[in-house]
Design a protein around this motif. Structure first.
Motif, PDB file in Angstrom:
ATOM      1  N   SER A   1      15.634  28.878  33.110  1.00 36.18           N
ATOM      2  CA  SER A   1      14.991  29.910  33.920  1.00 36.18           C
ATOM      3  C   SER A   1      15.025  29.440  35.369  1.00 36.18           C
ATOM      4  O   SER A   1      14.304  28.525  35.760  1.00 36.18           O
ATOM      5  CB  SER A   1      13.543  30.123  33.451  1.00 36.18           C
ATOM      6  N   TYR A   2      15.852  30.069  36.164  1.00 37.05           N
ATOM      7  CA  TYR A   2      16.059  29.620  37.537  1.00 37.05           C
ATOM      8  C   TYR A   2      16.637  30.759  38.367  1.00 37.05           C
ATOM      9  O   TYR A   2      17.082  31.785  37.835  1.00 37.05           O
ATOM     10  CB  TYR A   2      17.033  28.433  37.572  1.00 37.05           C
ATOM     11  N   ARG A   3      16.622  30.581  39.669  1.00 36.30           N
ATOM     12  CA  ARG A   3      17.283  31.499  40.590  1.00 36.30           C
ATOM     13  C   ARG A   3      18.362  30.742  41.341  1.00 36.30           C
ATOM     14  O   ARG A   3      18.248  29.535  41.554  1.00 36.30           O
ATOM     15  CB  ARG A   3      16.276  32.083  41.592  1.00 36.30           C
ATOM     16  N   VAL A   4      19.383  31.460  41.737  1.00 35.36           N
ATOM     17  CA  VAL A   4      20.467  30.838  42.502  1.00 35.36           C
ATOM     18  C   VAL A   4      20.162  30.988  43.992  1.00 35.36           C
ATOM     19  O   VAL A   4      19.900  32.104  44.458  1.00 35.36           O
ATOM     20  CB  VAL A   4      21.822  31.505  42.179  1.00 35.36           C
ATOM     21  N   PRO A   5      20.170  29.883  44.744  1.00 37.37           N
ATOM     22  CA  PRO A   5      19.907  29.979  46.179  1.00 37.37           C
ATOM     23  C   PRO A   5      20.832  30.988  46.858  1.00 37.37           C
ATOM     24  O   PRO A   5      22.017  31.078  46.519  1.00 37.37           O
ATOM     25  CB  PRO A   5      20.176  28.553  46.682  1.00 37.37           C
ATOM     26  N   ALA A   6      20.300  31.747  47.782  1.00 41.24           N
ATOM     27  CA  ALA A   6      21.085  32.771  48.464  1.00 41.24           C
ATOM     28  C   ALA A   6      22.271  32.152  49.205  1.00 41.24           C
ATOM     29  O   ALA A   6      22.158  31.067  49.776  1.00 41.24           O
ATOM     30  CB  ALA A   6      20.209  33.539  49.447  1.00 41.24           C
ATOM     31  N   GLU A   7      23.392  32.841  49.149  1.00 39.14           N
ATOM     32  CA  GLU A   7      24.581  32.450  49.910  1.00 39.14           C
ATOM     33  C   GLU A   7      25.067  33.698  50.653  1.00 39.14           C
ATOM     34  O   GLU A   7      26.175  34.174  50.465  1.00 39.14           O
ATOM     35  CB  GLU A   7      25.664  31.906  48.980  1.00 39.14           C
ATOM     36  N   ILE A   8      24.185  34.217  51.487  1.00 39.70           N
ATOM     37  CA  ILE A   8      24.468  35.449  52.219  1.00 39.70           C
ATOM     38  C   ILE A   8      25.676  35.245  53.136  1.00 39.70           C
ATOM     39  O   ILE A   8      25.727  34.284  53.904  1.00 39.70           O
ATOM     40  CB  ILE A   8      23.256  35.889  53.055  1.00 39.70           C
ATOM     41  N   ASN A   9      26.642  36.144  53.024  1.00 38.97           N
ATOM     42  CA  ASN A   9      27.849  36.035  53.843  1.00 38.97           C
ATOM     43  C   ASN A   9      28.058  37.329  54.625  1.00 38.97           C
ATOM     44  O   ASN A   9      27.204  38.225  54.618  1.00 38.97           O
ATOM     45  CB  ASN A   9      29.068  35.724  52.966  1.00 38.97           C
ATOM     46  N   ASN A  10      29.184  37.430  55.284  1.00 36.79           N
ATOM     47  CA  ASN A  10      29.475  38.606  56.103  1.00 36.79           C
ATOM     48  C   ASN A  10      30.278  39.668  55.357  1.00 36.79           C
ATOM     49  O   ASN A  10      30.700  40.653  55.969  1.00 36.79           O
ATOM     50  CB  ASN A  10      30.243  38.179  57.365  1.00 36.79           C
ATOM     51  N   TYR A  11      30.469  39.452  54.047  1.00 32.90           N
ATOM     52  CA  TYR A  11      31.262  40.420  53.297  1.00 32.90           C
ATOM     53  C   TYR A  11      30.417  41.671  53.037  1.00 32.90           C
ATOM     54  O   TYR A  11      29.348  41.594  52.429  1.00 32.90           O
ATOM     55  CB  TYR A  11      31.736  39.816  51.979  1.00 32.90           C
ATOM     56  N   PRO A  12      30.870  42.847  53.498  1.00 37.64           N
ATOM     57  CA  PRO A  12      30.088  44.075  53.329  1.00 37.64           C
ATOM     58  C   PRO A  12      30.111  44.582  51.899  1.00 37.64           C
ATOM     59  O   PRO A  12      31.050  44.310  51.141  1.00 37.64           O
ATOM     60  CB  PRO A  12      30.777  45.064  54.279  1.00 37.64           C
ATOM     61  N   HIS A  13      29.091  45.329  51.540  1.00 37.52           N
ATOM     62  CA  HIS A  13      28.998  45.882  50.190  1.00 37.52           C
ATOM     63  C   HIS A  13      29.809  47.175  50.078  1.00 37.52           C
ATOM     64  O   HIS A  13      29.282  48.278  49.938  1.00 37.52           O
ATOM     65  CB  HIS A  13      27.532  46.113  49.816  1.00 37.52           C
ATOM     66  N   HIS A  14      31.137  47.007  50.164  1.00 38.27           N
ATOM     67  CA  HIS A  14      32.045  48.120  49.948  1.00 38.27           C
ATOM     68  C   HIS A  14      32.064  48.484  48.467  1.00 38.27           C
ATOM     69  O   HIS A  14      31.579  47.721  47.609  1.00 38.27           O
ATOM     70  CB  HIS A  14      33.471  47.743  50.361  1.00 38.27           C
ATOM     71  N   LYS A  15      32.675  49.624  48.149  1.00 37.37           N
ATOM     72  CA  LYS A  15      32.877  49.984  46.752  1.00 37.37           C
ATOM     73  C   LYS A  15      33.732  48.904  46.091  1.00 37.37           C
ATOM     74  O   LYS A  15      34.734  48.456  46.641  1.00 37.37           O
ATOM     75  CB  LYS A  15      33.586  51.331  46.637  1.00 37.37           C
ATOM     76  N   GLY A  16      33.311  48.471  44.897  1.00 33.80           N
ATOM     77  CA  GLY A  16      34.041  47.448  44.168  1.00 33.80           C
ATOM     78  C   GLY A  16      33.563  46.034  44.405  1.00 33.80           C
ATOM     79  O   GLY A  16      34.061  45.095  43.771  1.00 33.80           O
ATOM     80  N   VAL A  17      32.582  45.856  45.281  1.00 35.63           N
ATOM     81  CA  VAL A  17      32.056  44.513  45.527  1.00 35.63           C
ATOM     82  C   VAL A  17      31.158  44.082  44.366  1.00 35.63           C
ATOM     83  O   VAL A  17      30.377  44.871  43.832  1.00 35.63           O
ATOM     84  CB  VAL A  17      31.282  44.460  46.859  1.00 35.63           C
ATOM     85  N   LEU A  18      31.287  42.827  43.985  1.00 35.26           N
ATOM     86  CA  LEU A  18      30.470  42.210  42.943  1.00 35.26           C
ATOM     87  C   LEU A  18      29.351  41.455  43.637  1.00 35.26           C
ATOM     88  O   LEU A  18      29.607  40.603  44.493  1.00 35.26           O
ATOM     89  CB  LEU A  18      31.333  41.248  42.123  1.00 35.26           C
TER      90      LEU A  18
END
Length: 238
Positions: free
Chosen positions: A148-165
């Motif tokens: 039971s854990y969370r993954v530390p955020a790795e916020i990047n500059n990739y926009p949430h376009h259609k098809g983004v995972l």
């Protein structure tokens, strides 16, 4: 005689109430996934990663060792491509290398067999398709063994376009925007979901099979946004 009739009536009403409660419980999965349409929050083949001998031991990953564990696991497991097989077709994905913890975590869950026990449990056309959960006991078992854990955020500059995972996460009481370790979503909205930029960690994209994403998004759903016909996952690394 009147007393007996009243007793029978009482027993009948109690039985009816219990039946209704049971039916309500069975439908709980249909309601527990209901979310605000502008957020993506969490809901709730076994190899060497999760051995049977590990079942009664401490989980592999905890909030204390998550970074070190996934960093090391990522070095030993460098895969960046996978295929999500569904009854509606295949979705090919590529994992980003600039989100190493999320990539490693996703690969770990694939190799542990976790995702093959889950389904697309939330489908909202023109928004997202979300996966990584189910009501199967095996899903919970593997999940408990991994941790039971969370993954530390790795916020990047990739926009949430259609098809983004991208990774689902809790919005409340989560100032560091840590990701849920098990649930992910694929953006379906043609114009993208740019209000999620810098809010969720985008860690991959669909390279082939957007038409399958479209098919999944058009599936009939219940009031809890759960597909009426389960869309099970089977993910393999390439």
């Amino acid at each position: 005689m009147v007393i007996l009739k009243k007793m029978y009536l009482s027993f009948f009403l109690i039985s009816l109430c219990l039946t209704a409660c049971k039916d309500s419980h069975n439908k709980s999965k249909n309601n527990q996934q209901k979310k605000l349409v502008d957020t993506i929050e969490t809901t709730t083949k076994r190899d060497s990663v999760v051995k049977k001998s590990h079942l009664d031991k401490d989980p592999l990953i905890t909030s204390k060792n998550v970074t070190s564990f996934l960093s090391q696991y990522g070095k030993e497991n460098p895969e960046t491509k996978a295929i999500i097989h569904t009854r509606l077709g295949d979705i090919h994905i590529e994992l980003f290398t600039d989100t190493p913890l999320h990539r490693a975590n996703f690969v770990l869950l694939i190799k542990s067999g976790y995702y093959n026990t889950t389904c697309f449990h939330r489908v909202v056309e023109d928004f997202i398709i979300q996966a990584g959960q189910s009501d199967k006991s095996l899903t919970a078992e593997i999940r408990n063994n991994i941790g039971s854990y969370r993954v530390p955020a790795e916020i990047n500059n990739y926009p949430h376009h259609k098809g983004v995972l991208s990774a689902a996460r809790r919005w409340n009481m989560n100032p560091n925007k840590e990701s849920d370790a098990f649930e992910f979503f694929i953006v379906h909205k043609p114009a993208g979901l740019h209000h999620l930029n810098k809010e969720h960690t985008a860690f991959g994209k669909v390279t082939k099979g957007l038409n399958v994403v479209d098919k999944i998004a058009k599936e009939s759903i219940d009031k809890g946004e759960w597909p009426l016909n389960d869309i099970d996952l089977n993910i393999e690394l390439k």
